[in-house]
Design an enzyme around this catalytic site. Sequence first.
Site, short mmCIF file in Angstrom:
data_model
loop_
_atom_site.label_atom_id
_atom_site.label_comp_id
_atom_site.label_asym_id
_atom_site.label_seq_id
_atom_site.Cartn_x
_atom_site.Cartn_y
_atom_site.Cartn_z
N PHE A 82 -79.11 -14.57 -65.56
CA PHE A 82 -78.67 -13.17 -65.59
C PHE A 82 -77.26 -13.00 -65.06
O PHE A 82 -76.59 -12.02 -65.37
CB PHE A 82 -79.63 -12.30 -64.76
CG PHE A 82 -79.39 -12.36 -63.27
CD1 PHE A 82 -78.42 -11.55 -62.68
CD2 PHE A 82 -80.10 -13.23 -62.45
CE1 PHE A 82 -78.18 -11.61 -61.31
CE2 PHE A 82 -79.86 -13.29 -61.09
CZ PHE A 82 -78.89 -12.48 -60.51
N CYS A 88 -73.10 -18.69 -58.95
CA CYS A 88 -73.54 -20.04 -58.56
C CYS A 88 -72.44 -20.76 -57.80
O CYS A 88 -72.68 -21.79 -57.19
CB CYS A 88 -73.93 -20.84 -59.78
SG CYS A 88 -72.54 -21.07 -60.86
N GLU A 114 -81.42 -20.92 -51.26
CA GLU A 114 -80.42 -20.22 -52.07
C GLU A 114 -80.81 -18.74 -52.07
O GLU A 114 -81.89 -18.38 -52.55
CB GLU A 114 -80.40 -20.74 -53.51
CG GLU A 114 -79.37 -19.99 -54.33
CD GLU A 114 -79.30 -20.38 -55.81
OE1 GLU A 114 -80.35 -20.67 -56.40
OE2 GLU A 114 -78.18 -20.38 -56.34
N GLU A 118 -83.62 -11.97 -69.72
CA GLU A 118 -84.22 -10.69 -70.11
C GLU A 118 -83.73 -9.55 -69.22
O GLU A 118 -83.97 -8.38 -69.51
CB GLU A 118 -85.75 -10.79 -70.12
CG GLU A 118 -86.42 -11.27 -68.85
CD GLU A 118 -86.49 -12.80 -68.70
OE1 GLU A 118 -85.46 -13.47 -68.90
OE2 GLU A 118 -87.57 -13.30 -68.34
N SER A 142 -82.11 -21.25 -62.12
CA SER A 142 -82.51 -21.73 -60.80
C SER A 142 -83.02 -23.18 -60.89
O SER A 142 -83.44 -23.63 -61.96
CB SER A 142 -83.59 -20.81 -60.24
OG SER A 142 -84.68 -20.78 -61.13
N LYS A 177 -80.92 -17.98 -75.89
CA LYS A 177 -81.98 -17.20 -75.24
C LYS A 177 -81.38 -16.66 -73.94
O LYS A 177 -81.31 -17.35 -72.93
CB LYS A 177 -83.17 -18.12 -74.94
CG LYS A 177 -84.53 -17.46 -74.84
CD LYS A 177 -84.67 -16.39 -73.81
CE LYS A 177 -84.83 -16.87 -72.40
NZ LYS A 177 -84.79 -15.77 -71.40
#
Length: 505
Positions: free
Chosen positions: A158, A290, A390, A185, A235, A182
């Site tokens: 995301f 990240c 994290e 969402e 992740s 993909k």
Amino acid sequence: MTRRNGTGQVRKIAHWSDNKTFTGTGANTVPVTNPATGTVTGQVSLASVEDAHTVIDAAVAAFPAWRDTSLAQRTAIIFKFRELLNERKSELAEIITSEHGKVVSDALGEVSRGQEVVEFACGIAHLLKGGMTENASTSVDVHSIRQPVGVVGIISPFNFPAMVPMWFFPIAIATGNTVVLKPSEKDPSAAIWIAELWAEAGLPAGVFNVLQGDKTAVDELLTHRAVKAISFVGSTPIAEYVYATGTAHGKRVQALGGAKNHAVVLPDADLDLAADAMVNAGFGSAGERCMAISALVAVGDIADELVSKIADRTNTLKIGDGTRDSDMGPLVTKVHRDKVASYVDAGEAAGATIVVDGRDVDADGEANGFWLGPTLIDNVSTDMSVYTDEIFGPVLSVVRVDSYEEALDLINSGPFGNGTAIFTNDGGAARRFQNEVEVGMVGINVPIPVPTAYYSFGGWKSSLFGDTHAHGTEGVHFFTRGKVVTSRWLDPSHGGINLGFPQNN
Ligand code: NAD
């Protein structure tokens, strides 16, 4: 609150296949929310297995013609895409802000970094040149070529709904592959905007497709026979799963995982520049990067002064709706906001010092936005969850150590190896750090060392599963397969039977 369009219906965000919207048969949808308002702005379709097959089939059908399209024609389309993107990137930035929450200037920065990879892909012809050896053996020539792998699946997170897909698809398409993206969402609309732009740029139907969905869609990409390579970013637990499942099904997989990035500040560093860098890298995009710095390792007796400088700067930040004059926006969802805040609670309970507390921030935005202000926590020890996990939010932990060796050991003993930085004016110390640190991307007085497009992006250890990093020459390698051709043209002198292993002579 749910926002409806002019006809009273909630906006439906569907798939993209064969250069058109594909509604799909899957009845499941999940809400998409504007994090700055808490408003549901759409419902994204979750692909059924059948939907996934329809979209993958479109990519399969488009592959033979696209791989045989000349490099000149492919490059012209990619160049056109770059021109359209450059003209209209503010539209894409607004879409990103409306679903992710990051401020518009940051969203524009994301698009620009993605655009760099498109520009890199415009020069793909140079990188696809093979080698040629004349007369390797008498009258025998050898040459090497690189060919596309076929249908490529890209599964993205995301936090960079445009840039992360752009790490991969420009190179995949330029090298002659067809793509199924993909997206997350949580912010699925950027992918559809990009798909429409490709169509406008003249990309043939089926070369770039978007499959919306969750685990069902991902699993189809990982197991479908026609999908030959997977680029995943997300992740670490999901990256491990994707790598294991994809490779078990014979695919080439690069799976980029999570991170916990440390910045080491040595006693000789310019503390003002270091403090600026910590604020920018700790709180930019609400820490949902990240490559964000989440652990500051202060070496020696500079910690008090450095923490005070960071706190002063942090207290000036404007938190609010990303479409307004804000420095930092909301977190992506309410669930994520609460999870990040719970780490601050846990750190406080474990005895860390909350220097700047973002938990009840007064944000310039609607009350239902997912607000959490920048949070600075000092005296964090390595057994606290705020250090070990994290967090992926605007939380900067300060760990105090006595020496460079202690700082290095902290980083090298951790599970992640995505990015790191050192702040110092000592060239020898910086050089030693770049040599000794077990991390894939290193900044020297640079806090977020995201490599430029013609280098490759990727971490070590649990931050990347697979051998190949994203974009740059490694990206070209990932999306192509090598072939070596040995040839001799008919000459009567070449005849004769010889069952021995061919030798060069
Ligand atoms: P995520 O792992 O939850 O999701 C990533 C993708 O995997 C999404 O498309 C999602 O739909 C899909 N997914 C989620 N659960 C799945 C499951 N059970 N099975 C199959 N697919 C599944 O990650 P996120 O929350 O979207 O993104 C944040 C994470 O991504 C952070 O850990 C961050 O460090 C990481 N990230 C890493 C990099 C990098 O370069 N290493 C870059 C950006 C983000």
